[in-house]
Design a protein around this motif. Structure first.
Motif, PDB file in Angstrom:
ATOM      1  N   ASP A  77      39.696  87.570  72.612  1.00 40.52           N
ATOM      2  CA  ASP A  77      38.698  88.089  71.683  1.00 40.52           C
ATOM      3  C   ASP A  77      39.392  88.200  70.221  1.00 40.52           C
ATOM      4  O   ASP A  77      38.645  87.791  69.270  1.00 40.52           O
ATOM      5  N   GLU A  78      40.601  88.464  70.096  1.00 38.91           N
ATOM      6  CA  GLU A  78      41.329  88.360  68.660  1.00 38.91           C
ATOM      7  C   GLU A  78      41.629  87.030  68.321  1.00 38.91           C
ATOM      8  O   GLU A  78      41.372  86.819  67.086  1.00 38.91           O
ATOM      9  N   LEU A  79      41.767  86.074  69.060  1.00 38.62           N
ATOM     10  CA  LEU A  79      42.262  84.818  68.708  1.00 38.62           C
ATOM     11  C   LEU A  79      40.924  84.040  68.256  1.00 38.62           C
ATOM     12  O   LEU A  79      41.047  83.155  67.395  1.00 38.62           O
ATOM     13  N   ALA A  80      39.837  84.218  69.100  1.00 40.10           N
ATOM     14  CA  ALA A  80      38.511  83.725  68.750  1.00 40.10           C
ATOM     15  C   ALA A  80      38.286  83.913  67.035  1.00 40.10           C
ATOM     16  O   ALA A  80      37.454  82.769  66.418  1.00 40.10           O
ATOM     17  N   GLU A  81      38.803  84.871  66.482  1.00 41.95           N
ATOM     18  CA  GLU A  81      38.200  84.942  65.094  1.00 41.95           C
ATOM     19  C   GLU A  81      39.062  83.891  64.146  1.00 41.95           C
ATOM     20  O   GLU A  81      38.734  83.569  63.020  1.00 41.95           O
ATOM     21  N   LYS A  82      40.180  83.201  64.853  1.00 43.89           N
ATOM     22  CA  LYS A  82      40.882  82.037  63.976  1.00 43.89           C
ATOM     23  C   LYS A  82      40.828  80.950  64.764  1.00 43.89           C
ATOM     24  O   LYS A  82      41.381  79.746  64.597  1.00 43.89           O
ATOM     25  N   ASP A  83      39.621  80.625  65.833  1.00 44.85           N
ATOM     26  CA  ASP A  83      39.151  79.435  66.368  1.00 44.85           C
ATOM     27  C   ASP A  83      40.336  78.969  67.330  1.00 44.85           C
ATOM     28  O   ASP A  83      40.686  77.887  67.634  1.00 44.85           O
ATOM     29  N   VAL A  84      40.985  80.084  68.113  1.00 48.93           N
ATOM     30  CA  VAL A  84      41.991  79.539  68.962  1.00 48.93           C
ATOM     31  C   VAL A  84      41.614  80.455  70.485  1.00 48.93           C
ATOM     32  O   VAL A  84      41.126  81.368  70.417  1.00 48.93           O
ATOM     33  N   ARG A  85      42.002  79.571  71.343  1.00 48.93           N
ATOM     34  CA  ARG A  85      42.089  80.281  72.716  1.00 48.93           C
ATOM     35  C   ARG A  85      43.316  80.028  73.673  1.00 48.93           C
ATOM     36  O   ARG A  85      43.649  78.912  73.473  1.00 48.93           O
TER      37      ARG A  85
END
Length: 339
Positions: free
Chosen positions: A138-146
């Motif tokens: 959920d946090e990484l998605a803010e920087k387009d990372v999974r």
């Protein structure tokens, strides 16, 4: 699976071009052919490299794409993997969290000292199907990372040349090599001075007395033959990090369900098969090599462990401040505590 071990210059040029134009022109769909995977580790890392192979093989077996694998930093170096992923130089990258947790502080949840008291529980926490990885994503998605999955590496040790470390006072004034921000904060909390340098520089730095020791996992010691210089290794959960597989969140979301499921299968293989191999190598090969090299393994007493734990407690507060979301860090800490 095809593997390439060249094009380093071309790969780095691609990062520069893509970053300059600001458009993800290098992004590929599996329909375009083999997907580009990259890592800085070479095949000689016999504790980590099998996890890379297990991941890619599992994806392909599950009906996902085939891969062109650029290993050993031939496409992207250790510090370039995540930036390269985001601009399309690679579609899947394998990276240790210590290199990127300052930019992605959610990953620090697995690096904190004394987060867990035994490795079996530590390992359970990082199940890719578990609640902690869901929160991290959920946090990484803010920087387009999974994060697809990762290997929780065995605990780091405090390694020294001249004297063993049992208490925080033993670290006071020592110059200790670290590989990441949380490691650096840990050394500072113990009264030492963190020194950042690449692992290739550590042997000479120890030999010349530029540094007094290091905080690292077993793989760094054996891969650089540091057991011939180090004399003490303090064994406790003073730190830890993960070796992970990442893709872009938007790229993952645009894929068809079958391909997404195949990538998830690869993440599980990295976590399960990769971790099992790594643990076996560390227990059966690396630790015996370190002891045979003349390193004394120091196991602190319960009272000494309590003092080390208390001294490093401020590291957690600094991590919480870096993420800046008390509700999230509180939930993460609870998941780790109750695993």
């Amino acid at each position: 699976m095809r593997r390439r071990s060249f094009l380093a210059v071309a790969g780095l040029g691609a990062v520069g071009v893509l970053a300059g134009c600001g458009a993800p022109t290098g992004w590929r769909s599996p329909a375009d052919g083999p997907v580009r995977a990259a890592t800085y580790i070479p095949k000689s890392y016999d504790d980590l490299y099998p996890g890379v192979e297990a991941t890619l093989d599992a994806v392909t077996r599950a009906g996902g794409p085939s891969f062109d694998l650029y290993d050993g930093g031939t496409l992207l170096g250790a510090e370039q993997l995540l930036p390269g992923l985001l601009v399309g130089a690679a579609d899947l990258v394998f990276q240790t969290s210590s290199y990127v947790s300052s930019s992605f502080p959610a990953l620090g949840a697995m690096e904190l000292p004394f987060g867990t008291e035994d490795y079996a529980r530590h390992r359970r926490v990082f199940d890719p199907d578990g609640p902690l990885v869901a929160l991290v994503n959920d946090e990484l998605a803010e920087k387009d990372v999974r994060l697809l999955g990762g290997m929780p590496l065995t605990y780091e040790y405090l390694w020294t040349v001249d004297r063993p470390i049992r208490r925080p006072e033993d670290v006071a004034g020592l110059r200790m090599r670290v590989a990441g921000e949380i490691e650096g904060e840990t050394v500072k909390a113990l009264g030492g001075a963190p020194v950042s340098m690449g692992s290739a520089e550590v042997f000479e730095a120890l030999q010349r007395g530029t540094i007094d020791g290091m905080l690292s996992y077993l793989g760094t010691v054996v891969s650089r033959d540091l057991q011939s210089i180090l004399r003490y290794g303090t064994r406790c959960h003073i730190g830890s990090y993960t070796f992970d597989a990442y893709c872009r969140a938007s790229w993952y979301a645009a894929l068809d369900p079958r391909t997404r499921a195949a990538l998830d299968a690869g993440g599980r293989a990295l976590y399960r098969e990769g971790t099992a191999t790594m643990v076996a190598v560390h227990q059966d090969d690396y630790l015996p090599q370190v002891v045979a090299g003349g390193v004394e393994i120091v196991d602190p007493t319960p009272a000494e462990l309590a003092a080390l734990r208390a001294a490093t407690e401020p590291v957690r507060a600094r991590w919480e401040a870096a993420l800046g979301k008390p509700a999230v860090t509180g939930r993460m800490a609870e998941i780790v505590r109750t695993a």
